[in-house]
Write an enzyme that holds these catalytic residues in place. Structure first.
Site, PDB file in Angstrom:
ATOM      1  N   ARG A 192      -7.022   5.036   4.485  1.00 57.40           N
ATOM      2  CA  ARG A 192      -6.838   6.393   5.002  1.00 57.40           C
ATOM      3  C   ARG A 192      -7.921   7.356   4.513  1.00 57.40           C
ATOM      4  O   ARG A 192      -8.304   8.272   5.247  1.00 57.40           O
ATOM      5  CB  ARG A 192      -5.445   6.905   4.635  1.00 57.40           C
ATOM      6  CG  ARG A 192      -4.397   6.285   5.555  1.00 57.40           C
ATOM      7  CD  ARG A 192      -2.993   6.655   5.188  1.00 57.40           C
ATOM      8  NE  ARG A 192      -2.083   6.357   6.281  1.00 57.40           N
ATOM      9  CZ  ARG A 192      -0.776   6.242   6.138  1.00 57.40           C
ATOM     10  NH1 ARG A 192      -0.214   6.393   4.953  1.00 57.40           N
ATOM     11  NH2 ARG A 192      -0.016   5.979   7.182  1.00 57.40           N
ATOM     12  N   LYS A 245      13.908  -4.261  11.503  1.00 58.01           N
ATOM     13  CA  LYS A 245      15.043  -3.728  12.270  1.00 58.01           C
ATOM     14  C   LYS A 245      14.812  -3.660  13.771  1.00 58.01           C
ATOM     15  O   LYS A 245      13.814  -3.111  14.231  1.00 58.01           O
ATOM     16  CB  LYS A 245      15.388  -2.322  11.760  1.00 58.01           C
ATOM     17  CG  LYS A 245      16.088  -2.350  10.409  1.00 58.01           C
ATOM     18  CD  LYS A 245      16.246  -0.959   9.866  1.00 58.01           C
ATOM     19  CE  LYS A 245      17.578  -0.346  10.282  1.00 58.01           C
ATOM     20  NZ  LYS A 245      17.699   1.042   9.773  1.00 58.01           N
ATOM     21  N   GLY A 257       2.839   0.525   9.067  1.00 53.87           N
ATOM     22  CA  GLY A 257       2.431   0.513   7.667  1.00 53.87           C
ATOM     23  C   GLY A 257       2.427  -0.882   7.070  1.00 53.87           C
ATOM     24  O   GLY A 257       1.417  -1.338   6.512  1.00 53.87           O
ATOM     25  N   GLY A 315       4.533   5.076  12.124  1.00 50.86           N
ATOM     26  CA  GLY A 315       5.508   5.821  12.921  1.00 50.86           C
ATOM     27  C   GLY A 315       4.853   6.590  14.053  1.00 50.86           C
ATOM     28  O   GLY A 315       5.346   6.587  15.188  1.00 50.86           O
TER      29      GLY A 315
HETATM   30  P1  ADP Z   1       5.943  -1.901  10.043  1.00 51.87           P
HETATM   31  O1  ADP Z   1       5.912  -1.057   8.785  1.00 51.87           O
HETATM   32  O2  ADP Z   1       4.654  -2.620  10.255  1.00 51.87           O
HETATM   33  O3  ADP Z   1       6.386  -1.121  11.246  1.00 51.87           O
HETATM   34  P2  ADP Z   1       8.597  -2.855   9.503  1.00 51.87           P
HETATM   35  O4  ADP Z   1       8.748  -1.789   8.477  1.00 51.87           O
HETATM   36  O5  ADP Z   1       9.357  -2.756  10.755  1.00 51.87           O
HETATM   37  O6  ADP Z   1       7.039  -3.057   9.831  1.00 51.87           O
HETATM   38  O7  ADP Z   1       9.005  -4.270   8.874  1.00 51.87           O
HETATM   39  C1  ADP Z   1       8.412  -4.763   7.730  1.00 51.87           C
HETATM   40  C2  ADP Z   1       9.420  -5.450   6.844  1.00 51.87           C
HETATM   41  O8  ADP Z   1      10.137  -6.450   7.567  1.00 51.87           O
HETATM   42  C3  ADP Z   1       8.754  -6.145   5.691  1.00 51.87           C
HETATM   43  O9  ADP Z   1       9.138  -5.516   4.509  1.00 51.87           O
HETATM   44  C4  ADP Z   1       9.271  -7.579   5.781  1.00 51.87           C
HETATM   45  O10 ADP Z   1       9.589  -8.132   4.538  1.00 51.87           O
HETATM   46  C5  ADP Z   1      10.501  -7.431   6.627  1.00 51.87           C
HETATM   47  N1  ADP Z   1      10.866  -8.701   7.268  1.00 51.87           N
HETATM   48  C6  ADP Z   1      10.132  -9.439   8.108  1.00 51.87           C
HETATM   49  N2  ADP Z   1      10.777 -10.589   8.420  1.00 51.87           N
HETATM   50  C7  ADP Z   1      11.947 -10.558   7.767  1.00 51.87           C
HETATM   51  C8  ADP Z   1      13.062 -11.469   7.670  1.00 51.87           C
HETATM   52  N3  ADP Z   1      13.057 -12.615   8.309  1.00 51.87           N
HETATM   53  N4  ADP Z   1      14.091 -11.108   6.887  1.00 51.87           N
HETATM   54  C9  ADP Z   1      14.078  -9.940   6.227  1.00 51.87           C
HETATM   55  N5  ADP Z   1      13.077  -9.049   6.278  1.00 51.87           N
HETATM   56  C10 ADP Z   1      12.020  -9.367   7.038  1.00 51.87           C
END
Ligand code: ADP
Ligand code: MG
Length: 410
Positions: free
Chosen positions: A40, A203, A355, A378
């Site tokens: 950043r 999620k 992120g 986001g």
């Molecule tokens: P981003 O920040 O790129 O948008 P998210 O915050 O939606 O991504 O998701 C990232 C998180 O999802 C990570 O902390 C990762 O550990 C978790 N994750 C990925 N696969 C699984 C899984 N099978 N079970 C639990 N958590 C998971």
């Protein structure tokens, strides 16, 4: 989507000798006073340098982390950022401990060309997240020109993003926002095919909006990570103790049906790495999609990785958000890293947003092979979803005083 229509850029604004309040996203991860990732800061440099070259008197401002909003907290101090900026710019960066005071105003009067100001973490004052007009007013009292280049914070209507922009008549965006929006617009209007979206992360509820929005645009959708199990559950597949959002199973099933109706490919994991906990030191691979009762899915399996790899070979445009597994645990990072590697090999226009996704891409060692890694998680998602970003809308909107002016007759 109106992109940046009606928004001035810093190039359109005369800044010589003027005090420029430059809102940046310098929210970098810091551990024991050490900056862990300076993406950043690097992203902010082009606009800073250009403004300095055009002889603006700069006041830089950003938030960092989530302090309580009750004053100074050492671990959220901008001090390490001030230090690093001063090295990168070869200028004296003066850190203003009390942004809500007379200090910046009087310092600006005697500022030398090799100096610039950086305000302490804006969120030390709770007025920032409350979009306080009073706080914006104190900043405005020493500001001639307001420039927002904090793409990662544009989805928040905070005082330095919204209220201040409303207050200062001369305002626009910087180069990073221009670049980020151009990339996202390119994705939204992508006519290059096949267009593949890869979604993962924790999620389903976070991403439903994006999926809905992408449905008609993409040619293929890959669902991995924690959210895949809700989709598998909707197909009656056993998922053991895996992450699941019961109240989203129906929506997930509907989304699958809608992809089928459009005759578009949807890849769900066909095998998994499973373990008894996300902190386990190793896992085992399942032969098929179902997961035994005592286990949870922590990564996509080797067959799924190969299938995604094959899809990416022919892809022309790829958007990736959300890791394929619990990549923070090295034992379960292979699925996520394999996607990064296959994206790096592919000739597709590839954008990684989010992120954790950006961090995963960095960790994989393939980040520099992607076309673009968005500094905004986001903000990128909300933009792609079609949601207006408050930080952009406020700059697009005519100010009340301007609306009342009679149009000039020529
Ligand atoms: P981003 O920040 O790129 O948008 P998210 O915050 O939606 O991504 O998701 C990232 C998180 O999802 C990570 O902390 C990762 O550990 C978790 N994750 C990925 N696969 C699984 C899984 N099978 N079970 C639990 N958590 C998971
Ligand atoms: Mg995240």
């Amino acid at each position: 989507m109106r992109g940046l229509q009606g928004i001035k850029t810093y190039r359109d604004i005369e800044v010589k000798g003027k005090s420029v309040f430059l809102r940046l996203d310098l929210n970098v991860p810091i551990k024991n006073g050490e900056i862990q990732d300076e993406t950043r800061i690097q992203g902010a440099l082009p606009t800073i340098k250009e403004l300095l070259q055009r002889e603006a008197k700069l006041v830089l401002a950003s938030h960092l982390g989530r302090p309580k909003g009750e004053g100074f907290e050492e671990k959220y101090s901008m001090e390490p950022v001030a230090h690093r900026l001063s090295e990168l710019l070869d200028k004296e960066v003066i850190l203003i401990e009390e942004p809500n005071s007379e200090a910046p105003g009087s310092l600006l009067k005697t500022l030398r060309p090799n100096q610039l100001l950086l305000l302490e973490n804006l969120r030390f004052d709770k007025g920032e997240t409350k979009n306080s007009p009073a706080l914006a007013q104190t900043w405005a009292s020493y500001t001639d020109v307001y420039i927002n280049d904090a793409f990662g914070a544009c989805h928040r209507a905070h005082a330095s993003i919204s209220a201040l922009a409303e207050t200062v008549p001369e305002r626009g965006i910087g180069e990073l926002i221009e670049k980020e929006v151009a990339v996202l617009e390119k994705l939204l209007s992508a006519s290059d095919k096949p267009y593949v979206a890869i979604l993962g992360g924790a999620k389903v509820s976070d991403k439903i909006g994006v999926i809905e929005h992408l449905l008609d645009r993409v040619d293929a959708l890959v669902i991995g990570g924690g959210m895949a199990y809700t989709f598998l559950a909707s197909q009656g597949v056993a998922i053991g103790k895996s992450l699941v959002e019961e109240d989203k199973i129906r929506v997930a099933g509907d989304l699958i049906k809608r992809m089928e109706a459009r005759n578009k490919a949807m890849i769900l994991p066909q095998d998994h790495v499973i373990a008894t906990s996300i902190d386990a030191t190793d896992g085992q691979t399942t032969p098929g999609p179902s997961i035994p009762e005592a286990f949870l899915g922590v990564d996509i399996g080797p067959r799924t990785r190969t299938e995604i790899g094959r899809l990416l070979e022919d892809a022309k445009v790829v958007f990736w958000n959300g890791p394929m597994g619990v990549f923070e645990n090295p034992a379960f990072a292979a699925g996520t890293f394999s996607v990064a590697e296959n994206l790096a090999k592919s000739s597709a226009y590839s954008v990684v947003g989010g992120g954790d996704s950006a961090a995963a891409a960095e960790k994989s060692g393939f980040a520099d092979k992607m076309s673009h890694i968005s500094t905004g998680g986001g903000a990128s998602l909300e933009y792609l979803q079609g949601d207006p970003l408050p930080g952009l809308e406020v700059l697009r909107a005519k100010r009340t005083s301007e609306q009342n002016v009679e149009p000039q007759k020529l």
